[in-house]
Design a protein around this motif. Sequence first.
Motif, PDB file in Angstrom:
ATOM      1  N   ALA A 129     -14.760  -0.357  -2.609  1.00  0.00           N
ATOM      2  CA  ALA A 129     -15.079  -0.866  -3.938  1.00  0.00           C
ATOM      3  C   ALA A 129     -16.516  -1.354  -3.970  1.00  0.00           C
ATOM      4  O   ALA A 129     -17.024  -1.856  -2.970  1.00  0.00           O
ATOM      5  N   TYR A 154      -4.018   1.425  -6.362  1.00  0.00           N
ATOM      6  CA  TYR A 154      -4.018   2.805  -5.883  1.00  0.00           C
ATOM      7  C   TYR A 154      -2.609   3.342  -5.818  1.00  0.00           C
ATOM      8  O   TYR A 154      -2.355   4.507  -6.118  1.00  0.00           O
ATOM      9  N   LYS A 155      -1.682   2.485  -5.462  1.00  0.00           N
ATOM     10  CA  LYS A 155      -0.308   2.967  -5.358  1.00  0.00           C
ATOM     11  C   LYS A 155       0.233   3.347  -6.730  1.00  0.00           C
ATOM     12  O   LYS A 155       0.936   4.336  -6.877  1.00  0.00           O
ATOM     13  N   VAL A 169      -3.908  12.715  -5.878  1.00  0.00           N
ATOM     14  CA  VAL A 169      -4.589  12.070  -7.011  1.00  0.00           C
ATOM     15  C   VAL A 169      -6.090  12.000  -6.803  1.00  0.00           C
ATOM     16  O   VAL A 169      -6.865  12.499  -7.581  1.00  0.00           O
ATOM     17  N   LEU A 175     -13.245  -6.411   2.842  1.00  0.00           N
ATOM     18  CA  LEU A 175     -12.595  -6.655   1.549  1.00  0.00           C
ATOM     19  C   LEU A 175     -12.715  -5.432   0.641  1.00  0.00           C
ATOM     20  O   LEU A 175     -11.805  -5.083  -0.091  1.00  0.00           O
ATOM     21  N   ALA A 176     -13.848  -4.754   0.735  1.00  0.00           N
ATOM     22  CA  ALA A 176     -14.055  -3.626  -0.161  1.00  0.00           C
ATOM     23  C   ALA A 176     -13.180  -2.447   0.188  1.00  0.00           C
ATOM     24  O   ALA A 176     -13.011  -1.545  -0.604  1.00  0.00           O
ATOM     25  N   GLY A 177     -12.628  -2.438   1.374  1.00  0.00           N
ATOM     26  CA  GLY A 177     -11.759  -1.342   1.740  1.00  0.00           C
ATOM     27  C   GLY A 177     -12.526  -0.208   2.391  1.00  0.00           C
ATOM     28  O   GLY A 177     -13.738  -0.189   2.450  1.00  0.00           O
ATOM     29  N   ALA A 190      -1.660   4.237  -9.197  1.00  0.00           N
ATOM     30  CA  ALA A 190      -2.489   5.284  -9.786  1.00  0.00           C
ATOM     31  C   ALA A 190      -1.810   6.638  -9.682  1.00  0.00           C
ATOM     32  O   ALA A 190      -1.972   7.494 -10.552  1.00  0.00           O
ATOM     33  N   MET A 191      -1.053   6.825  -8.617  1.00  0.00           N
ATOM     34  CA  MET A 191      -0.377   8.107  -8.482  1.00  0.00           C
ATOM     35  C   MET A 191       0.621   8.318  -9.607  1.00  0.00           C
ATOM     36  O   MET A 191       0.749   9.411 -10.161  1.00  0.00           O
ATOM     37  N   LEU A 228      -5.848   9.578  -1.216  1.00  0.00           N
ATOM     38  CA  LEU A 228      -4.742   9.204  -2.086  1.00  0.00           C
ATOM     39  C   LEU A 228      -4.054  10.512  -2.418  1.00  0.00           C
ATOM     40  O   LEU A 228      -4.573  11.294  -3.193  1.00  0.00           O
ATOM     41  N   ARG A 262     -11.335   6.880 -13.295  1.00  0.00           N
ATOM     42  CA  ARG A 262     -11.527   7.699 -12.108  1.00  0.00           C
ATOM     43  C   ARG A 262     -10.469   8.767 -11.988  1.00  0.00           C
ATOM     44  O   ARG A 262     -10.635   9.733 -11.246  1.00  0.00           O
ATOM     45  N   ILE A 263      -9.343   8.584 -12.670  1.00  0.00           N
ATOM     46  CA  ILE A 263      -8.306   9.608 -12.547  1.00  0.00           C
ATOM     47  C   ILE A 263      -7.948  10.265 -13.866  1.00  0.00           C
ATOM     48  O   ILE A 263      -7.460  11.381 -13.867  1.00  0.00           O
ATOM     49  N   GLN A 275     -10.936   1.321  -9.108  1.00  0.00           N
ATOM     50  CA  GLN A 275     -12.042   0.698  -9.852  1.00  0.00           C
ATOM     51  C   GLN A 275     -12.203   1.392 -11.198  1.00  0.00           C
ATOM     52  O   GLN A 275     -13.184   2.078 -11.453  1.00  0.00           O
ATOM     53  N   LYS A 308      -1.250   8.893 -13.045  1.00  0.00           N
ATOM     54  CA  LYS A 308      -1.762  10.258 -13.202  1.00  0.00           C
ATOM     55  C   LYS A 308      -0.632  11.213 -13.544  1.00  0.00           C
ATOM     56  O   LYS A 308      -0.767  12.085 -14.403  1.00  0.00           O
ATOM     57  N   ARG A 309       0.499  11.019 -12.891  1.00  0.00           N
ATOM     58  CA  ARG A 309       1.613  11.921 -13.164  1.00  0.00           C
ATOM     59  C   ARG A 309       2.108  11.762 -14.592  1.00  0.00           C
ATOM     60  O   ARG A 309       2.408  12.750 -15.264  1.00  0.00           O
ATOM     61  N   MET A 322       0.854  -1.178   0.000  1.00  0.00           N
ATOM     62  CA  MET A 322       0.000   0.000   0.000  1.00  0.00           C
ATOM     63  C   MET A 322       0.890   1.228   0.000  1.00  0.00           C
ATOM     64  O   MET A 322       2.090   1.142   0.240  1.00  0.00           O
ATOM     65  N   TRP A 323       0.287   2.380  -0.257  1.00  0.00           N
ATOM     66  CA  TRP A 323       1.114   3.572  -0.401  1.00  0.00           C
ATOM     67  C   TRP A 323       1.448   4.169   0.957  1.00  0.00           C
ATOM     68  O   TRP A 323       0.786   3.932   1.958  1.00  0.00           O
ATOM     69  N   ARG A 365     -12.456  -6.356  -6.897  1.00  0.00           N
ATOM     70  CA  ARG A 365     -13.262  -5.349  -6.201  1.00  0.00           C
ATOM     71  C   ARG A 365     -12.743  -5.298  -4.779  1.00  0.00           C
ATOM     72  O   ARG A 365     -13.322  -5.866  -3.870  1.00  0.00           O
ATOM     73  N   SER A 366     -11.610  -4.652  -4.574  1.00  0.00           N
ATOM     74  CA  SER A 366     -10.975  -4.747  -3.272  1.00  0.00           C
ATOM     75  C   SER A 366     -10.392  -3.409  -2.877  1.00  0.00           C
ATOM     76  O   SER A 366     -10.522  -2.425  -3.571  1.00  0.00           O
ATOM     77  N   TYR A 367      -9.732  -3.436  -1.749  1.00  0.00           N
ATOM     78  CA  TYR A 367      -9.260  -2.209  -1.132  1.00  0.00           C
ATOM     79  C   TYR A 367      -8.059  -1.623  -1.841  1.00  0.00           C
ATOM     80  O   TYR A 367      -7.692  -0.497  -1.618  1.00  0.00           O
ATOM     81  N   ALA A 368      -7.428  -2.397  -2.680  1.00  0.00           N
ATOM     82  CA  ALA A 368      -6.146  -1.948  -3.228  1.00  0.00           C
ATOM     83  C   ALA A 368      -6.226  -1.566  -4.693  1.00  0.00           C
ATOM     84  O   ALA A 368      -5.278  -1.009  -5.214  1.00  0.00           O
TER      85      ALA A 368
END
Lengths: 224, 170
Positions: free
Chosen positions: A164, B84-85, A158, A148-150, B87-88, A155, B127-128, B123, B91-92, A133-134, B117-120
């Motif tokens: 999700a 998501y990591k 961005v 699970l969906a977070g 995605a930054m 961010l 979106r960006i 989607q 975008k840049r 993760m970031w 369909r998860s936290y990381a």
Amino acid sequence: MSALELAQQLKAKFADLISDPVEFRGEVSLKVLDAERMPEVCVYAKAELGFDYLVDLSSVDNYGDDPRFTMVYELYGYGHRCHLRLKTDVSEEKSELPTVSTIWRTANWHEREIYDMMGVRFRGHPDLRRILMWEGYPYFPLRKDFPLAGKSSELPEVAFTKPAPLEGGPFVTIAGGKDRIAREPRVRIPETDALDTNARLERRKDIQEAHGHSHGPGPVEKAK
Amino acid sequence: MQTSTELGYNSKIEGDVIVTRIDAALGWFRKNSLWPMPMGLACCAIELMAAGASRFDIARFGSEVMRFSPRQSDVMIVAGTVTYKMAMAVKRIYDQMPEPKWVIAMGACASTGGMYRSYAVLQGVDRIIPVDVYVAGCPPRPEALLDALIKLQGKVANEPVLRLPKEAAK
């Protein structure tokens, strides 16, 4: 030299610190009762018993049990070609144990992953930061109380992240069902997982109520 | 009697000069030389490589060079799961591309997040960044990517080029 013999040697050296070796389907595992002395055990295992390869270092979240986290070390030796598993417990209040990255360099990234996913810190780690993760992500995703969906988070520069859209998932095929749409619906409502009805047509209102939005008619309706 | 094939434009009759509109000419130049910036993130990147290889040659359509430098490319092909990591970084890199630029979202993960369909996982890369063409598939066949490129070419050819300064002047 079998794994069981090596495990017994380890037990003989650290009598009270280690539990008896347990063998299951050919795999031997040992439990180290004090996580703080784990590096001692590992140094002995590497230097004297020849376990020079740390295959894996992972963590288990025993949500609801105390101590909450269990670290599992898989060891292997190229000389004697035996596997050994060492387990140790870490409680949630402590959430910390000494690093073994000075013993096996591969533990560096494994421990970073454990920190990222579970939140367990490793004392003495040269560079303990998030790996998947970031930087600045506020949660620990692989804990059992994390959905699970977070969860929403920022961010930086961005976007925002939102949970999700799971639409009632995760998706497992419903057994039976007259056609593919009934067996694998795009949206799941567990109460009305009907098997005999056309999932898209008759459930559209149910989906609207359950999820707040519904999908369009789709190809089956046109055939009517 | 004409024995050779008759082309639409006959230089003996019309001379060596073609009269057209700048929009049409620039659109034609642009659409036939879309240099992709391959944002190959996961498995779709393999199919992107296959599209660039000899059997499904993407260079036929003008995408001769896969420019990994965003400053020298026209279209960004987002091929793969956008976490998501990452995605930054996406975008840049999109911001570094000069105008005019387009985006093809290749595969299910780039279009909507796919099976993750998860936290990381972001989607959908839309979106960006603004996406012009979505390609479905997991992974899409190289022919599907080429179809998307052809659709994008149709969009690029029709883009108004000179109308922009007039709108700015208003």
